[in-house]
Motif scaffolding. Structure first.
Motif, PDB file in Angstrom:
ATOM      1  N   MET A  52       0.406   8.118   5.642  1.00 19.94           N
ATOM      2  CA  MET A  52      -0.822   7.842   4.530  1.00 19.94           C
ATOM      3  C   MET A  52      -1.941   8.757   4.453  1.00 19.94           C
ATOM      4  N   VAL A  53      -1.437   9.985   4.836  1.00 22.16           N
ATOM      5  CA  VAL A  53      -3.391  10.560   4.571  1.00 22.16           C
ATOM      6  C   VAL A  53      -3.108  10.765   3.389  1.00 22.16           C
ATOM      7  N   LYS A  54      -5.042  10.211   3.056  1.00 20.91           N
ATOM      8  CA  LYS A  54      -5.015  10.921   1.770  1.00 20.91           C
ATOM      9  C   LYS A  54      -4.562   9.837   0.805  1.00 20.91           C
ATOM     10  N   GLN A  55      -3.869   8.618   1.361  1.00 23.41           N
ATOM     11  CA  GLN A  55      -3.244   7.826   0.114  1.00 23.41           C
ATOM     12  C   GLN A  55      -4.938   6.928   0.098  1.00 23.41           C
ATOM     13  N   PRO A  56      -4.959   6.585  -1.156  1.00 22.61           N
ATOM     14  CA  PRO A  56      -5.557   5.718  -1.961  1.00 22.61           C
ATOM     15  C   PRO A  56      -5.457   4.259  -2.207  1.00 22.61           C
ATOM     16  N   ARG A 184       2.697   0.631   2.987  1.00 15.83           N
ATOM     17  CA  ARG A 184       2.306   1.524   2.107  1.00 15.83           C
ATOM     18  C   ARG A 184       0.535   0.566   2.202  1.00 15.83           C
ATOM     19  N   ARG A 185       0.819   0.122   3.308  1.00 19.32           N
ATOM     20  CA  ARG A 185      -0.083  -0.652   3.254  1.00 19.32           C
ATOM     21  C   ARG A 185      -1.632   0.277   4.292  1.00 19.32           C
ATOM     22  N   HIS A 186      -2.970  -0.157   4.418  1.00 16.59           N
ATOM     23  CA  HIS A 186      -3.589   0.399   5.145  1.00 16.59           C
ATOM     24  C   HIS A 186      -3.852  -0.396   5.650  1.00 16.59           C
ATOM     25  N   CYS A 413     -14.574   1.086  -1.791  1.00 13.90           N
ATOM     26  CA  CYS A 413     -12.736   1.680  -1.325  1.00 13.90           C
ATOM     27  C   CYS A 413     -11.474   1.136  -2.305  1.00 13.90           C
ATOM     28  N   MET A 414     -11.563  -0.314  -2.038  1.00 13.03           N
ATOM     29  CA  MET A 414     -10.804  -1.538  -2.633  1.00 13.03           C
ATOM     30  C   MET A 414     -10.528  -1.150  -4.108  1.00 13.03           C
TER      31      MET A 414
END
Length: 476
Positions: A52-56, A184-186, A413-414
Motif C-alpha cells: 500500500m506504499v504510495k497507494q493513492p 486495497r483500503r487504507h 487527500c480523499m
C-alpha cells in the motif's frame, strides 16, 4: 535528514540531482532492504497481495463519514468532520442508542444533514458497514474493539481512521496490514499530534538539516488522567482504567512517538529495529484511590499492575535512539516531551512559559549555552497546512486545532485522490510498542525485534507529513 549513501532527502524528493540520486539510492537501498529479509517477526507477503506504499485514494467528490463510538472523543470529532468542506457525517453509531440519536439531533440543529442512526447492541456497527454510501469509517471506541471494527470496515470496502491504538497485539497489527493490502483500503491511525504546529515545524527543520545528522529523539504521553480514570461517567464502563489491571505495557505512547518517528523518516529511509522497556512500580492509581475514591466504588475491588512510568528505548537501523514514555497515573503537568537532537542542534517542547512552549539551540546561529525561544524558527518553518487553515483549525478543532488539521487533510487527500500522509505501515509500527513492551518487560527488559511491517520498503525515501502545498477541491 541524515544522508543515505551521500544522498540528501531534499535531492531525492525532487531536487535537480534527483535522477542520479535515485540511482545511487537504488544500489544502497537494495543492500539495506536485504537487512530485513528473514528478520524475526516479519513474515513474507501472502500471494496476491501488494504493498500500500504510495497507494493513492480514489477521488471522492464528497467524503461520507460513518462514526463508530459517540463518547467524548467520537462526539467531538463528529462535529469536526461535519465542518470540513466537502465532508458529510452520513451515519453515527454507538452501543448506547441514545448517544447516536443525540448526536444526530445536534448535527441537524447545527444545520448539517441529519445522519443515519445505528446503535443499541455491540454489533450495531455491522449494520452501518452494510451501507454503500459511506466512504470513510472513523472509530473512537474503547481500545479492545479497534482491531475487530477496523478490519470489518475494510472488509466492507471502507477506508478507516482509527483512534489510538489500532490494535494491541502483534498478530492483530499484521492482520490489519494484510487486510489493507488485500482489500486495497487504507487503514490510518488517527494521530492528531502528528499535525501539531510545533511537531510539523520540527519535522520540516529536521528534513532541512537544521539539526545536522539526527542522533536521538524523545516523545511520549505524560498526562495525569487519575481523576478521569476514576470518574463514573467519563470513560464508559471504566474501560480505560481496567487496562491497568490487566497488563504491564506502554499502552499509549504514540502521541509522542509518531512525530519523532516522522522526523527520523521511519518507514521512509530508516526503521525501528529493537525495543527494550522498563517500568516503575504501580503506585499512582492505588494512592489516588486511597485519598479520593469513596468506599463502595467498584475500583476498590481492583488491583493495578501497570507501572506508572513505562519507558521504551528504541534503536533504529541508522543507529538513532528514540525514548518513548507513557505515564497517566502520576501527578504532573501534561507533556509529550517532543524532543529531537542532532550533530548541530536540539529542539525541546513543553520546556517553558513561552507562547509556543518550545525552545531551540542550533549552530551556528546560537551560542553561549543559552536556549532560544522557538517562535522565530517556528514561523520560518511553519507547515503549509497551518498557514492555510490555521484560523479554521482554531475555530473548529479540539486539542489546539490539531484535530481539525488531521480531519481537513484526510478529507483533502480523499477528495483529490492523493496518497495519504500516513499509511497502514506507519500505524502498525507506531502502535507496536504496546505488545512489544509487554514482551520486553516479561523478559526483564531485554530487547525484542520490531517487525518490518513494510516488508523492505522502508529503505525508500518518500514523502509523508512533509507534503507540498495543495488546495482542497472545490465543493460540488
Amino acid at each position: 535528514m541524515q544522508e543515505t549513501s551521500g544522498v540528501s532527502r531534499r535531492a531525492v524528493l525532487g531536487g535537480a540531482a534527483a535522477t542520479g540520486a535515485m540511482a545511487a539510492l537504488g544500489t544502497a537501498g537494495t543492500a539495506r532492504a536485504a537487512e530485513t529479509a528473514g528478520t524475526a517477526g516479519t513474515p513474507g507477503r501472502p500471494t496476491g497481495q501488494t504493498s500500500m506504499v504510495k497507494q493513492p485514494f480514489d477521488a471522492y467528490p464528497t467524503v461520507r463519514v460513518g462514526v463508530i463510538g459517540i463518547g467524548n472523543r467520537g462526539s467531538g470529532m463528529a462535529d469536526g468532520w461535519a465542518a470540513v468542506p466537502g465532508c458529510v457525517v452520513r451515519a453515527v453509531c454507538d452501543v448506547r442508542a441514545p448517544r447516536a440519536k443525540a448526536k444526530a439531533d445536534r448535527l441537524e440543529a447545527d444545520g448539517k444533514p441529519r445522519p443515519l442512526e445505528f446503535g443499541g447492541s455491540p454489533d450495531a456497527y455491522k449494520e452501518m458497514l452494510k451501507r454503500d454510501d459511506i466512504d470513510l469509517v472513523y472509530i473512537a471506541t474503547p481500545w479492545e474493539f479497534h482491531y475487530e471494527q477496523g478490519k470489518a470496515a475494510m472488509l466492507a470496502g471502507k477506508h478507516v481512521l482509527v483512534e489510538l491504538p489500532i490494535a494491541t497485539e502483534l498478530d492483530e497489527l499484521w492482520d490489519l496490514v494484510n487486510t489493507s493490502e488485500r482489500t486495497r483500503r487504507h487503514l490510518l491511525l488517527s494521530e492528531n499530534v502528528s499535525y501539531g504546529r510545533n511537531e510539523l515545524a520540527m519535522l520540516r527543520m529536521a528534513h532541512d538539516g537544521v539539526f545536522g545528522d539526527i542522533t536521538n529523539g524523545h516523545g511520549g504521553y505524560l498526562h495525569d488522567l487519575r481523576e478521569l480514570l476514576f470518574s463514573t461517567t467519563y470513560y464508559t464502563d471504566s474501560w480505560r482504567r481496567l487496562w491497568h489491571t490487566r497488563s504491564t505495557a506502554s499502552f499509549y505512547p504514540m502521541h509522542g512517538l509518531a512525530p519523532i518517528a516522522a522526523a527520523m523518516d521511519i518507514n521512509r529511509g530508516d526503521r525501528m529495529v529493537t525495543l527494550r522497556a522498563t517500568a516503575t512500580e504501580p503506585k499512582g492509581l492505588a494512592d489516588y484511590r486511597a485519598r479520593f475514591v469513596p468506599e463502595g466504588h467498584p475500583a476498590w475491588k481492583e488491583t493495578y499492575v501497570n507501572g506508572d512510568l513505562v519507558t521504551c528505548l528504541i534503536d533504529t537501523a541508522d543507529g538513532r535512539i528514540i525514548r518513548a514514555e507513557h505515564d497517566v497515573s502520576s501527578p504532573r503537568p501534561y507533556s509529550r516531551i517532543n524532543t529531537i537532537a542532532g550533530s548541530r542542534g536540539i529542539f525541546e517542547d513543553y520546556a517553558g512559559p513561552a507562547p509556543t512552549g518550545g525552545r531551540v539551540y542550533v549552530e551556528p546561529d546560537h551560542g553561549g549555552h543559552s536556549w532560544r525561544d522557538f517562535k522565530a524558527m517556528r514561523d520560518e518553518y511553519d507547515h503549509w497546512l497551518w498557514k492555510k487553515i490555521g484560523d479554521d483549525a482554531a475555530n473548529n478543532g479540539g486539542h489546539g486545532g490539531m484535530d481539525y488539521v488531521l480531519q481537513w487533510r484526510t478529507v483533502q487527500c480523499m477528495r483529490a485522490g492523493l496518497v495519504p500522509d500516513m499509511d497502514v505501515y506507519d500505524a502498525a509500527v507506531w502502535c507496536s510498542p504496546v505488545p512489544l513492551s509487554v514482551m520486553s518487560l516479561e523478559n526483564k527488559g531485554r530487547p525484542v525485534q520490531v517487525p518490518d511491517f513494510t516488508r523492505g520498503s522502508w529503505v525508500n525515501i518518500r514523502l509523508g507529513l512533509d507534503t507540498r502545498e495543495s488546495d482542497m477541491p472545490s465543493v460540488p
